[in-house]
Write an enzyme that holds these catalytic residues in place. Structure first.
Site, PDB file in Angstrom:
ATOM      1  CB  SER A 157      -1.043  -0.099   1.052  1.00  0.00           C
ATOM      2  OG  SER A 157      -0.075   0.014   2.427  1.00  0.00           O
ATOM      3  CG  HIS A 158       2.046   3.293   2.546  1.00  0.00           C
ATOM      4  ND1 HIS A 158       1.202   2.498   2.964  1.00  0.00           N
ATOM      5  CD2 HIS A 158       1.505   4.500   2.472  1.00  0.00           C
ATOM      6  CE1 HIS A 158       0.063   3.155   3.362  1.00  0.00           C
ATOM      7  NE2 HIS A 158       0.571   4.409   3.274  1.00  0.00           N
ATOM      8  CG  ASP A 201      -3.671  -2.149   3.484  1.00  0.00           C
ATOM      9  OD1 ASP A 201      -3.009  -2.393   2.398  1.00  0.00           O
ATOM     10  OD2 ASP A 201      -3.228  -2.031   4.444  1.00  0.00           O
TER      11      ASP A 201
HETATM   12  P1  NDP Z   1      -0.620  -3.072   9.855  1.00  0.00           P
HETATM   13  O1  NDP Z   1      -2.052  -3.227  10.705  1.00  0.00           O
HETATM   14  O2  NDP Z   1      -0.102  -3.855   8.662  1.00  0.00           O
HETATM   15  O3  NDP Z   1       0.801  -3.390  11.003  1.00  0.00           O
HETATM   16  C1  NDP Z   1       0.708  -2.681  11.886  1.00  0.00           C
HETATM   17  C2  NDP Z   1       1.853  -2.914  12.957  1.00  0.00           C
HETATM   18  O4  NDP Z   1       1.570  -4.202  13.583  1.00  0.00           O
HETATM   19  C3  NDP Z   1       3.199  -3.384  12.166  1.00  0.00           C
HETATM   20  O5  NDP Z   1       4.160  -3.095  13.043  1.00  0.00           O
HETATM   21  C4  NDP Z   1       2.884  -5.082  12.197  1.00  0.00           C
HETATM   22  O6  NDP Z   1       4.192  -5.521  12.096  1.00  0.00           O
HETATM   23  C5  NDP Z   1       2.471  -5.333  13.608  1.00  0.00           C
HETATM   24  N1  NDP Z   1       1.742  -6.415  13.486  1.00  0.00           N
HETATM   25  C6  NDP Z   1       0.826  -7.088  12.477  1.00  0.00           C
HETATM   26  N2  NDP Z   1       0.448  -8.366  12.922  1.00  0.00           N
HETATM   27  C7  NDP Z   1       1.092  -8.411  14.109  1.00  0.00           C
HETATM   28  C8  NDP Z   1       0.887  -9.583  15.133  1.00  0.00           C
HETATM   29  N3  NDP Z   1       0.260 -10.651  14.728  1.00  0.00           N
HETATM   30  N4  NDP Z   1       1.647  -9.785  16.205  1.00  0.00           N
HETATM   31  C9  NDP Z   1       2.643  -8.600  16.509  1.00  0.00           C
HETATM   32  N5  NDP Z   1       2.677  -7.498  15.533  1.00  0.00           N
HETATM   33  C10 NDP Z   1       1.822  -7.273  14.494  1.00  0.00           C
HETATM   34  O7  NDP Z   1      -0.176  -1.587   9.184  1.00  0.00           O
HETATM   35  P2  NDP Z   1      -1.252  -0.640   8.822  1.00  0.00           P
HETATM   36  O8  NDP Z   1      -1.982  -1.325   7.571  1.00  0.00           O
HETATM   37  O9  NDP Z   1      -1.966  -0.032   9.954  1.00  0.00           O
HETATM   38  O10 NDP Z   1      -0.127   0.395   8.223  1.00  0.00           O
HETATM   39  C11 NDP Z   1       0.775   0.057   7.035  1.00  0.00           C
HETATM   40  C12 NDP Z   1       1.525   0.981   6.745  1.00  0.00           C
HETATM   41  O11 NDP Z   1       0.661   2.322   6.352  1.00  0.00           O
HETATM   42  C13 NDP Z   1       2.226   1.706   7.635  1.00  0.00           C
HETATM   43  O12 NDP Z   1       3.661   1.656   7.261  1.00  0.00           O
HETATM   44  C14 NDP Z   1       1.828   3.239   7.970  1.00  0.00           C
HETATM   45  O13 NDP Z   1       3.090   3.998   8.257  1.00  0.00           O
HETATM   46  C15 NDP Z   1       1.663   3.490   6.557  1.00  0.00           C
HETATM   47  N6  NDP Z   1       0.488   4.617   6.574  1.00  0.00           N
HETATM   48  C16 NDP Z   1       1.096   5.910   6.036  1.00  0.00           C
HETATM   49  C17 NDP Z   1       0.048   7.061   6.306  1.00  0.00           C
HETATM   50  C18 NDP Z   1       0.542   8.341   5.959  1.00  0.00           C
HETATM   51  O14 NDP Z   1       0.011   9.330   6.115  1.00  0.00           O
HETATM   52  N7  NDP Z   1       2.047   8.444   5.462  1.00  0.00           N
HETATM   53  C19 NDP Z   1      -1.203   6.748   6.815  1.00  0.00           C
HETATM   54  C20 NDP Z   1      -1.588   5.423   7.095  1.00  0.00           C
HETATM   55  C21 NDP Z   1      -0.442   4.423   6.863  1.00  0.00           C
HETATM   56  P3  NDP Z   1       4.914  -5.933  10.751  1.00  0.00           P
HETATM   57  O15 NDP Z   1       5.066  -4.852   9.869  1.00  0.00           O
HETATM   58  O16 NDP Z   1       6.129  -6.610  10.964  1.00  0.00           O
HETATM   59  O17 NDP Z   1       3.840  -7.027  10.228  1.00  0.00           O
HETATM   60  O1  PYC Z   2      -2.787   4.580   3.494  1.00  0.00           O
HETATM   61  O2  PYC Z   2      -4.047   5.841   4.770  1.00  0.00           O
HETATM   62  C1  PYC Z   2      -3.118   5.431   3.865  1.00  0.00           C
HETATM   63  C2  PYC Z   2      -2.225   6.807   3.607  1.00  0.00           C
HETATM   64  C3  PYC Z   2      -2.550   7.921   3.753  1.00  0.00           C
HETATM   65  C4  PYC Z   2      -1.612   8.851   3.284  1.00  0.00           C
HETATM   66  C5  PYC Z   2      -0.614   7.929   2.761  1.00  0.00           C
HETATM   67  N1  PYC Z   2      -0.908   6.672   3.276  1.00  0.00           N
END
Ligand code: NDP
Ligand code: PYC
Length: 330
Positions: free
Chosen positions: A41-42, A182
């Site tokens: 997703s990123h 996502d």
């Molecule tokens: P996830 O829900 O996939 O994961 C969140 C965290 O939980 C990760 O560190 C992951 O580790 C950990 N995790 C997941 N499953 C387990 C488990 N069973 N046990 C222990 N730890 C676990 O991430 P999101 O979908 O919430 O976010 C994905 C990405 O999107 C992030 O990198 C975030 O920075 C980015 N994002 C960026 C935005 C922006 O504005 N720039 C906005 C929103 C999101 P692991 O990675 O090892 O699975």
């Molecule tokens: O996946 O929510 C998101 C997001 C917002 C900005 C960058 N990623």
């Protein structure tokens, strides 16, 4: 595609659309790292948005961020309206230097456009032997607990803990039940989401990502608790940094599909000064105890395993075609 191919395609596309070497390299690296870690997703998924923001003139592809020391422990970094990975390259060494001497330090980034994962910045802080915390706001797409209309962004929060000689322990997560990326990918690929991810335009629970994207909202993770953390992110990344809240970012944005202007808050803490001698052994014992528990894995473990495997990444074919079509800018 392998990581080098992903990096090359991203960099060529960014360069063809107005980034100079420094800016294209920083963003292409963030994109290829995301793919390598299994965070599609990123990764390349963001390239059309990056390009749209360059083409509309919203983002400066030749940015040169400027740092100002507000105090020995507070650095403000003006991102020159560029993409955030460029600002981080300048700001993180300064943040680390300050935290090494003072014990804690803040990097307050303004005038940047964040479309990436956050672990690269917190892991980079941890590589200096410091604990790192980072967060950024976005544009409203998440309803505060109890509401049915958006106010918060997906507001990610990342934390990394240093483990000298080992990969840092890191978590990096949207404070929404799902990152918007996502949800968009689920809509593209025809997948449902679990109940609790979001509401449709009438405020009803839905598992359909299209309903969430078409006038609905995402929900915070964990009800009112995640909502409080999303609120904290708004206050740190916008209120504390002196940049736009998600709602202000949306009002000012030109709706080109690229990332809006916003800020990022980063905090670095030095365990050598704060905890003192023996901090590493003390913390490693705790991490070992947790790791030994049945049924758990450490956050970050999946990413680090993907990174180490350096396997081929599955990239959506239509996305690759789209990016290739952007190589020849009009
Ligand atoms: P996830 O829900 O996939 O994961 C969140 C965290 O939980 C990760 O560190 C992951 O580790 C950990 N995790 C997941 N499953 C387990 C488990 N069973 N046990 C222990 N730890 C676990 O991430 P999101 O979908 O919430 O976010 C994905 C990405 O999107 C992030 O990198 C975030 O920075 C980015 N994002 C960026 C935005 C922006 O504005 N720039 C906005 C929103 C999101 P692991 O990675 O090892 O699975
Ligand atoms: O996946 O929510 C998101 C997001 C917002 C900005 C960058 N990623």
């Amino acid at each position: 595609m392998n990581i080098d191919e992903i990096h090359r395609l991203a960099k060529e596309c960014l360069t063809a659309n107005g980034c100079d070497e420094v800016n294209a390299e920083a963003v292409a690296t963030a994109v290829s790292w995301a793919e390598g870690d299994g965070c599609s997703s990123h990764g390349l998924f963001r390239i059309p948005g990056y390009v749209a923001a360059l083409k509309s003139g919203k983002v400066n592809g030749k940015s040169r961020p400027q740092a100002t020391n507000l105090s020995p422990a507070v650095i403000r970094l003006h991102g020159d309206n560029g993409f955030t990975p460029v600002a981080l390259q300048v700001g993180i060494p300064l943040l680390a230097d300050a935290a090494k001497t003072v014990g804690v330090a803040v990097l307050a980034i303004t005038h940047t456009h964040h479309f990436a994962a956050l672990w690269p910045e917190t892991e980079a802080i941890a590589e200096y032997g410091l604990a790192g915390l980072a967060c950024t706001a976005y544009m409203p797409c998440v309803a505060p607990a109890g509401a049915k209309k958006p106010l918060f962004g997906t507001n990610p929060l990342s934390f990394a803990w240093p483990r000298p000689g080992n990969t840092p322990l890191v978590f990096d997560m949207a404070t929404a039940a799902r990152a918007k990326g996502d949800v968009q990918i689920a809509a593209r690929d025809g997948h449902k989401l679990p109940l609790g991810a979001g509401l449709d335009a009438d405020g009803n629970d839905t598992t359909d990502p299209n309903q969430i994207l078409a006038g609905g909202v995402l929900l915070p993770f964990g009800g009112y608790k995640g909502s409080a953390i999303a609120l904290m992110v708004e206050l740190l990344a916008a209120g504390m940094v002196g940049e736009r809240f998600s709602y202000e970012a949306e009002q000012a944005d030109n709706k080109d599909g690229g990332p809006p202007r916003g800020g990022e808050f980063l905090l670095a803490m030095n365990p050598e000064i704060i905890a003192g001698e023996g901090w590493q052994e003390h913390n490693e014992a705790f991490i070992a105890r947790m790791s030994a528990m049945e049924g758990i894995r450490l956050p970050g473990q999946r990413r680090h395993a993907n990174r180490k495997a350096a396997a081929l990444c599955h990239i959506n074919a239509a996305l690759v075609d789209k990016i290739k079509s952007l190589l020849h800018s009009e």
